[in-house]
Write a protein that holds these residues in place. Sequence first.
Motif, PDB file in Angstrom:
ATOM      1  N   VAL A 115     -14.701   7.020   1.931  1.00 45.68           N
ATOM      2  CA  VAL A 115     -13.277   7.340   1.725  1.00 45.68           C
ATOM      3  C   VAL A 115     -12.403   6.211   2.264  1.00 45.68           C
ATOM      4  O   VAL A 115     -11.416   5.819   1.632  1.00 45.68           O
ATOM      5  N   ARG A 116     -12.778   5.649   3.420  1.00 41.84           N
ATOM      6  CA  ARG A 116     -12.007   4.538   3.973  1.00 41.84           C
ATOM      7  C   ARG A 116     -12.064   3.328   3.051  1.00 41.84           C
ATOM      8  O   ARG A 116     -11.061   2.646   2.843  1.00 41.84           O
ATOM      9  N   GLY A 117     -13.230   3.069   2.477  1.00 36.69           N
ATOM     10  CA  GLY A 117     -13.365   1.941   1.568  1.00 36.69           C
ATOM     11  C   GLY A 117     -12.512   2.094   0.323  1.00 36.69           C
ATOM     12  O   GLY A 117     -11.942   1.128  -0.175  1.00 36.69           O
ATOM     13  N   ILE A 118     -12.408   3.313  -0.172  1.00 35.09           N
ATOM     14  CA  ILE A 118     -11.575   3.550  -1.354  1.00 35.09           C
ATOM     15  C   ILE A 118     -10.101   3.545  -0.986  1.00 35.09           C
ATOM     16  O   ILE A 118      -9.271   2.985  -1.688  1.00 35.09           O
ATOM     17  N   ARG A 119      -9.766   4.148   0.148  1.00 39.14           N
ATOM     18  CA  ARG A 119      -8.365   4.244   0.563  1.00 39.14           C
ATOM     19  C   ARG A 119      -7.773   2.897   0.940  1.00 39.14           C
ATOM     20  O   ARG A 119      -6.580   2.650   0.713  1.00 39.14           O
ATOM     21  N   ASP A 120      -8.573   2.014   1.531  1.00 40.55           N
ATOM     22  CA  ASP A 120      -8.061   0.723   1.994  1.00 40.55           C
ATOM     23  C   ASP A 120      -7.721  -0.233   0.863  1.00 40.55           C
ATOM     24  O   ASP A 120      -7.165  -1.290   1.109  1.00 40.55           O
ATOM     25  N   THR A 121      -8.080   0.077  -0.341  1.00 42.20           N
ATOM     26  CA  THR A 121      -7.768  -0.794  -1.468  1.00 42.20           C
ATOM     27  C   THR A 121      -6.633  -0.196  -2.272  1.00 42.20           C
ATOM     28  O   THR A 121      -6.834   0.538  -3.222  1.00 42.20           O
ATOM     29  N   ALA A 122      -5.449  -0.506  -1.853  1.00 42.89           N
ATOM     30  CA  ALA A 122      -4.270   0.009  -2.547  1.00 42.89           C
ATOM     31  C   ALA A 122      -4.148  -0.581  -3.943  1.00 42.89           C
ATOM     32  O   ALA A 122      -3.625   0.051  -4.848  1.00 42.89           O
ATOM     33  N   ASP A 123      -4.668  -1.799  -4.121  1.00 35.87           N
ATOM     34  CA  ASP A 123      -4.554  -2.445  -5.420  1.00 35.87           C
ATOM     35  C   ASP A 123      -5.662  -2.030  -6.378  1.00 35.87           C
ATOM     36  O   ASP A 123      -5.648  -2.390  -7.546  1.00 35.87           O
ATOM     37  N   GLY A 124      -6.636  -1.250  -5.907  1.00 36.98           N
ATOM     38  CA  GLY A 124      -7.714  -0.788  -6.772  1.00 36.98           C
ATOM     39  C   GLY A 124      -8.713  -1.857  -7.132  1.00 36.98           C
ATOM     40  O   GLY A 124      -9.481  -1.706  -8.059  1.00 36.98           O
ATOM     41  N   MET A 125      -8.742  -2.949  -6.409  1.00 36.46           N
ATOM     42  CA  MET A 125      -9.622  -4.067  -6.746  1.00 36.46           C
ATOM     43  C   MET A 125     -10.842  -4.142  -5.838  1.00 36.46           C
ATOM     44  O   MET A 125     -11.294  -5.217  -5.480  1.00 36.46           O
ATOM     45  N   LEU A 126     -11.376  -3.017  -5.447  1.00 37.04           N
ATOM     46  CA  LEU A 126     -12.572  -2.996  -4.623  1.00 37.04           C
ATOM     47  C   LEU A 126     -13.766  -3.371  -5.482  1.00 37.04           C
ATOM     48  O   LEU A 126     -14.062  -2.707  -6.465  1.00 37.04           O
ATOM     49  N   ARG A 127     -14.444  -4.428  -5.101  1.00 37.36           N
ATOM     50  CA  ARG A 127     -15.594  -4.865  -5.881  1.00 37.36           C
ATOM     51  C   ARG A 127     -16.748  -3.889  -5.758  1.00 37.36           C
ATOM     52  O   ARG A 127     -17.563  -3.790  -6.640  1.00 37.36           O
ATOM     53  N   ARG A 128     -16.828  -3.195  -4.653  1.00 37.06           N
ATOM     54  CA  ARG A 128     -17.938  -2.284  -4.414  1.00 37.06           C
ATOM     55  C   ARG A 128     -17.491  -0.830  -4.444  1.00 37.06           C
ATOM     56  O   ARG A 128     -18.012   0.004  -3.719  1.00 37.06           O
ATOM     57  N   ARG A 129     -16.539  -0.532  -5.277  1.00 36.00           N
ATOM     58  CA  ARG A 129     -16.052   0.842  -5.388  1.00 36.00           C
ATOM     59  C   ARG A 129     -17.184   1.780  -5.803  1.00 36.00           C
ATOM     60  O   ARG A 129     -17.282   2.898  -5.324  1.00 36.00           O
ATOM     61  N   GLY A 130     -18.066   1.345  -6.683  1.00 37.99           N
ATOM     62  CA  GLY A 130     -19.206   2.159  -7.101  1.00 37.99           C
ATOM     63  C   GLY A 130     -20.131   2.481  -5.939  1.00 37.99           C
ATOM     64  O   GLY A 130     -20.697   3.569  -5.870  1.00 37.99           O
ATOM     65  N   TRP A 131     -20.273   1.539  -5.004  1.00 39.28           N
ATOM     66  CA  TRP A 131     -21.107   1.786  -3.830  1.00 39.28           C
ATOM     67  C   TRP A 131     -20.489   2.873  -2.962  1.00 39.28           C
ATOM     68  O   TRP A 131     -21.194   3.733  -2.438  1.00 39.28           O
ATOM     69  N   ALA A 132     -19.165   2.820  -2.794  1.00 43.82           N
ATOM     70  CA  ALA A 132     -18.482   3.832  -1.988  1.00 43.82           C
ATOM     71  C   ALA A 132     -18.623   5.209  -2.634  1.00 43.82           C
ATOM     72  O   ALA A 132     -18.910   6.199  -1.962  1.00 43.82           O
ATOM     73  N   VAL A 133     -18.439   5.269  -3.946  1.00 45.63           N
ATOM     74  CA  VAL A 133     -18.556   6.546  -4.656  1.00 45.63           C
ATOM     75  C   VAL A 133     -19.994   7.053  -4.601  1.00 45.63           C
ATOM     76  O   VAL A 133     -20.232   8.247  -4.375  1.00 45.63           O
ATOM     77  N   ALA A 134     -20.968   6.160  -4.767  1.00 44.34           N
ATOM     78  CA  ALA A 134     -22.379   6.565  -4.696  1.00 44.34           C
ATOM     79  C   ALA A 134     -22.727   7.063  -3.299  1.00 44.34           C
ATOM     80  O   ALA A 134     -23.440   8.066  -3.151  1.00 44.34           O
ATOM     81  N   GLY A 135     -22.233   6.395  -2.270  1.00 44.20           N
ATOM     82  CA  GLY A 135     -22.480   6.844  -0.898  1.00 44.20           C
ATOM     83  C   GLY A 135     -21.921   8.222  -0.640  1.00 44.20           C
ATOM     84  O   GLY A 135     -22.566   9.074  -0.018  1.00 44.20           O
ATOM     85  N   ILE A 136     -20.712   8.472  -1.139  1.00 45.29           N
ATOM     86  CA  ILE A 136     -20.092   9.782  -0.971  1.00 45.29           C
ATOM     87  C   ILE A 136     -20.877  10.844  -1.735  1.00 45.29           C
ATOM     88  O   ILE A 136     -21.172  11.923  -1.216  1.00 45.29           O
ATOM     89  N   ALA A 137     -21.237  10.549  -2.977  1.00 48.87           N
ATOM     90  CA  ALA A 137     -21.941  11.540  -3.810  1.00 48.87           C
ATOM     91  C   ALA A 137     -23.330  11.861  -3.257  1.00 48.87           C
ATOM     92  O   ALA A 137     -23.706  13.041  -3.165  1.00 48.87           O
ATOM     93  N   ILE A 138     -24.093  10.841  -2.888  1.00 49.11           N
ATOM     94  CA  ILE A 138     -25.439  11.067  -2.356  1.00 49.11           C
ATOM     95  C   ILE A 138     -25.364  11.873  -1.068  1.00 49.11           C
ATOM     96  O   ILE A 138     -26.100  12.852  -0.876  1.00 49.11           O
ATOM     97  N   SER A 139     -24.480  11.482  -0.178  1.00 47.81           N
ATOM     98  CA  SER A 139     -24.364  12.174   1.103  1.00 47.81           C
ATOM     99  C   SER A 139     -23.904  13.610   0.931  1.00 47.81           C
ATOM    100  O   SER A 139     -24.415  14.513   1.602  1.00 47.81           O
ATOM    101  N   ALA A 140     -22.945  13.828   0.055  1.00 49.84           N
ATOM    102  CA  ALA A 140     -22.456  15.187  -0.161  1.00 49.84           C
ATOM    103  C   ALA A 140     -23.546  16.074  -0.756  1.00 49.84           C
ATOM    104  O   ALA A 140     -23.708  17.239  -0.344  1.00 49.84           O
ATOM    105  N   CYS A 141     -24.313  15.550  -1.713  1.00 50.28           N
ATOM    106  CA  CYS A 141     -25.400  16.344  -2.316  1.00 50.28           C
ATOM    107  C   CYS A 141     -26.471  16.700  -1.294  1.00 50.28           C
ATOM    108  O   CYS A 141     -26.905  17.852  -1.205  1.00 50.28           O
ATOM    109  N   PHE A 142     -26.907  15.715  -0.514  1.00 57.28           N
ATOM    110  CA  PHE A 142     -27.930  15.997   0.492  1.00 57.28           C
ATOM    111  C   PHE A 142     -27.409  16.923   1.582  1.00 57.28           C
ATOM    112  O   PHE A 142     -28.143  17.782   2.081  1.00 57.28           O
ATOM    113  N   ALA A 143     -26.157  16.764   1.990  1.00 54.45           N
ATOM    114  CA  ALA A 143     -25.589  17.659   2.997  1.00 54.45           C
ATOM    115  C   ALA A 143     -25.547  19.089   2.476  1.00 54.45           C
ATOM    116  O   ALA A 143     -25.865  20.041   3.202  1.00 54.45           O
TER     117      ALA A 143
END
Length: 169
Positions: free
Chosen positions: A125-153
């Motif tokens: 969430v911090r990785g996505i929130r810190d990019t106000a311009d939406g130009m995060l090169r690793r946005r997919g990594w942040a989303v994958a980390g959130i999705a994997i962790s949420a599913c396993f939790a």
Amino acid sequence: MGGMTAAAPTARLPFGTTVERVRGGLACPACRAPSSLDEPFCAHCGARVVIGARAGRRPADVAATRSLQFAFLVIAANVVVGGLTFAAVFVVSDAARLIDAALFLEAIKLIAVGALATASIRFGVRGIRDTADGMLRRRGWAVAGIAISACFALLVTLSFALTLVLALR
């Protein structure tokens, strides 16, 4: 020109930013002529001189990477404690002690996976929130980390709840 004033640009740069330097200061992005930190516009062509971020890692990229790393740790913790639970089935022969051992190991797994999943989601969430311009090169990594962790939790929480129901019977 009586009442007109212009705000002077600040010489302080945000953390993690660099300036493309040429002899005498900055390089204008439009005409590549030398410019100065004290002048917001190019003296040669009049274009706005923008101080851009460095091409290296930005803090948001690091947060996205940490999110995915913690998600992999969630999977590893689930496998390790799941293996211990499977081993307890073979070691413990008494049915009453088996349920207690399984409940104990499920509680450990819930705590370990819960803590790692929380860290992974927070970094994502911090990785996505810190990019106000939406130009995060690793946005997919942040989303994958959130999705994997949420599913396993969610799966570990359901597994603990079902084991608790079995123990209370």
